[in-house]
Design an enzyme around this catalytic site. Structure first.
Site, PDB file in Angstrom:
ATOM      1  N   ILE A 157       3.698  10.490  -3.141  1.00 49.85           N
ATOM      2  CA  ILE A 157       2.780   9.406  -3.379  1.00 49.85           C
ATOM      3  C   ILE A 157       2.866   8.372  -2.263  1.00 49.85           C
ATOM      4  CG2 ILE A 157       2.756   9.598  -5.882  1.00 49.85           C
ATOM      5  CD1 ILE A 157       4.821   7.316  -6.014  1.00 49.85           C
ATOM      6  N   CYS A 166      -6.983   3.230   1.555  1.00 47.61           N
ATOM      7  CA  CYS A 166      -7.593   1.996   2.058  1.00 47.61           C
ATOM      8  C   CYS A 166      -8.700   1.520   1.143  1.00 47.61           C
ATOM      9  CB  CYS A 166      -8.217   2.267   3.412  1.00 47.61           C
ATOM     10  SG  CYS A 166      -6.973   2.491   4.615  1.00 47.61           S
ATOM     11  N   ALA A 196       4.238  -4.854   3.435  1.00 48.53           N
ATOM     12  CA  ALA A 196       2.842  -5.222   3.692  1.00 48.53           C
ATOM     13  C   ALA A 196       2.649  -5.202   5.200  1.00 48.53           C
ATOM     14  CB  ALA A 196       2.541  -6.609   3.118  1.00 48.53           C
ATOM     15  N   SER A 204       0.089   5.777  10.370  1.00 44.78           N
ATOM     16  CA  SER A 204      -1.342   6.008  10.186  1.00 44.78           C
ATOM     17  C   SER A 204      -2.099   5.336  11.334  1.00 44.78           C
ATOM     18  CB  SER A 204      -1.815   5.437   8.854  1.00 44.78           C
ATOM     19  OG  SER A 204      -1.244   6.171   7.795  1.00 44.78           O
TER      20      SER A 204
HETATM   21  C1  LIG Z   1       7.410   0.260   5.972  1.00 44.67           C
HETATM   22  C2  LIG Z   1       6.494   1.304   5.426  1.00 44.67           C
HETATM   23  C3  LIG Z   1       5.322   1.613   6.113  1.00 44.67           C
HETATM   24  C4  LIG Z   1       4.448   2.597   5.619  1.00 44.67           C
HETATM   25  N1  LIG Z   1       3.318   2.899   6.317  1.00 44.67           N
HETATM   26  C5  LIG Z   1       2.503   3.911   5.876  1.00 44.67           C
HETATM   27  C6  LIG Z   1       1.384   4.330   6.655  1.00 44.67           C
HETATM   28  O1  LIG Z   1       1.121   3.834   7.755  1.00 44.67           O
HETATM   29  N2  LIG Z   1       0.601   5.320   6.140  1.00 44.67           N
HETATM   30  C7  LIG Z   1       0.868   5.944   4.937  1.00 44.67           C
HETATM   31  O2  LIG Z   1       0.134   6.861   4.539  1.00 44.67           O
HETATM   32  N3  LIG Z   1       1.958   5.575   4.202  1.00 44.67           N
HETATM   33  C8  LIG Z   1       2.764   4.588   4.644  1.00 44.67           C
HETATM   34  N4  LIG Z   1       3.880   4.249   3.917  1.00 44.67           N
HETATM   35  C9  LIG Z   1       4.180   4.965   2.654  1.00 44.67           C
HETATM   36  C10 LIG Z   1       5.188   6.093   2.896  1.00 44.67           C
HETATM   37  O3  LIG Z   1       4.661   7.046   3.801  1.00 44.67           O
HETATM   38  C11 LIG Z   1       5.563   6.804   1.554  1.00 44.67           C
HETATM   39  O4  LIG Z   1       4.399   7.389   1.015  1.00 44.67           O
HETATM   40  C12 LIG Z   1       6.140   5.840   0.532  1.00 44.67           C
HETATM   41  O5  LIG Z   1       6.951   4.869   1.148  1.00 44.67           O
HETATM   42  C13 LIG Z   1       6.960   6.552  -0.563  1.00 44.67           C
HETATM   43  O6  LIG Z   1       8.082   7.237  -0.039  1.00 44.67           O
HETATM   44  P1  LIG Z   1       9.583   6.568   0.089  1.00 44.67           P
HETATM   45  O7  LIG Z   1       9.895   5.938  -1.237  1.00 44.67           O
HETATM   46  O8  LIG Z   1      10.454   7.717   0.453  1.00 44.67           O
HETATM   47  O9  LIG Z   1       9.495   5.550   1.173  1.00 44.67           O
HETATM   48  C14 LIG Z   1       4.758   3.274   4.395  1.00 44.67           C
HETATM   49  C15 LIG Z   1       5.947   2.954   3.715  1.00 44.67           C
HETATM   50  C16 LIG Z   1       6.823   2.000   4.216  1.00 44.67           C
HETATM   51  C17 LIG Z   1       8.096   1.700   3.455  1.00 44.67           C
END
Ligand SMILES: Cc1cc2nc3c(=O)[nH]c(=O)nc-3n(C[C@H](O)[C@H](O)[C@H](O)COP(=O)(O)O)c2cc1C
Length: 313
Positions: A200, A138, A71, A47
């Protein structure tokens, strides 16, 4: 890629329904290219905000039962640097035999108010990205009660329509599960003109504690949960959007780690499937592996495409 996995998403041809979600990898064009070559049909950037952000001090991730807490603090190099990486990615894809020029990109942007969303979207509109994704998770700096943007139907709708006014690119609304009115928010995003929903984002937040140090593990204390432990909730929210009659393309994600999970997400009602935290468990080749697992399911069931998988609703 095999024809059973090919799809058309908002007018763009994808080689597979698997999507790299925002933020899981770094923003470099080489990381994004690697997962495309390995079988992701669509890659999402980290993002991006107007200015570069350092994010939180480490540790920023910790492994917990059934998943991860992160985080990161939305660290990113800023929209201009992101646009350059997308340009390099498109250039690299054009010269790559395996990709033969086809490397669809979803540019994720975020802001804390509508005006800032619009000004970043204007920049993203001039990029070579195929889609613009709005990370709505956010805090809303304009809200005196601290209600996050993603929890307000009105704010979500206002941001989406304002962004739609400044771009011709399809706009994807990324929703937070941490609300009590999820399907209403999804409905408001749809009515406001979003071209697709992505769900999500991380759940929670949660806390992990180091009992030897008697301290929280993350320097930020709390972090968003992802990985297998969130999958049942992700499936439920996608299902509920379909049950509520929302007829909009959905990118479903949250804990998808193998072919079985991907089939479940499609059965819940998703059109594409995000694979994020699983990249840490199975490496970037997780995209190739899940494509193979999906294909073997389709062949076992005698189905000629992933779109033929029956939804549970
Ligand atoms: C390390 C990390 C960084 C993430 N950074 C963003 C981000 O910058 N923008 C965003 O919309 N979601 C972010 N997410 C959320 C993921 O895009 C995703 O929605 C969420 O992790 C659920 O999918 P997963 O269980 O397959 O990881 C982040 C997730 C992780 C684990």
């Amino acid at each position: 890629m095999e024809k059973e996995l090919r799809t058309d998403f908002l007018g763009v041809k994808l080689s597979s329904p698997l999507v790299l979600p925002a933020g899981v990898l770094d923003i470099s064009f080489s990381s994004m290219k690697q997962v495309s070559v390995l079988g992701a049909g669509l890659v999402t950037t980290k993002s991006l905000s107007t200015q570069a952000r350092k994010g939180h001090e480490g540790p920023v991730v910790t492994e917990v039962e059934g998943g991860m807490l992160n985080a990161m603090g939305l660290c990113n190099p800023g929209i201009e640097a992101g646009i350059k990486e997308v340009h390099l990615l498109k250039e690299a894809a054009a010269n790559d035999d395996e990709l033969s020029g086809n490397c669809p990109v979803n540019m994720s942007i975020f802001a804390t108010d509508k005006e800032d969303f619009v000004s970043i979207a204007e920049k993203a509109d001039k990029s070579e990205a195929d889609f613009i994704e709005l990370n709505l998770s956010c805090p809303n700096v304009m809200d005196e009660f601290g209600v996050p943007l993603a929890a307000s139907e009105q704010m979500v709708a206002e941001i989406i329509s304002a962004v739609k006014n400044v771009t011709q690119k399809p706009v994807i609304a990324k929703l937070s599960p941490n609300v009590t009115n999820f399907t209403k928010i999804a409905g408001a995003a749809t009515d406001a003109g979003a071209d697709a929903l992505c769900m999500i984002n991380t759940l929670g937040p949660g806390i992990d504690i180091d009992i030897e140090m008697a301290k929280p593990v993350l320097s930020n204390i709390t972090g968003g949960m992802s990985g297998p432990c969130v999958k049942p909730i992700a499936l439920r929210l996608v299902y509920e959007c379909r049950k509520a009659g929302l007829n909009i393309p959905i990118i479903g994600m949250g804990g998808i780690t193998n072919g079985r999970d991907a089939v479940q997400m499609l059965m819940a009602g998703a059109d594409l499937v995000g694979v994020g935290t699983a990249v840490y468990y199975r490496g970037p080749e997780v995209f190739r592996l899940i494509n193979e697992e999906l294909l073997s399911y389709l062949r076992r069931k005698g189905l000629d495409s992933f779109q033929s998988i029956n939804r549970i609703i």
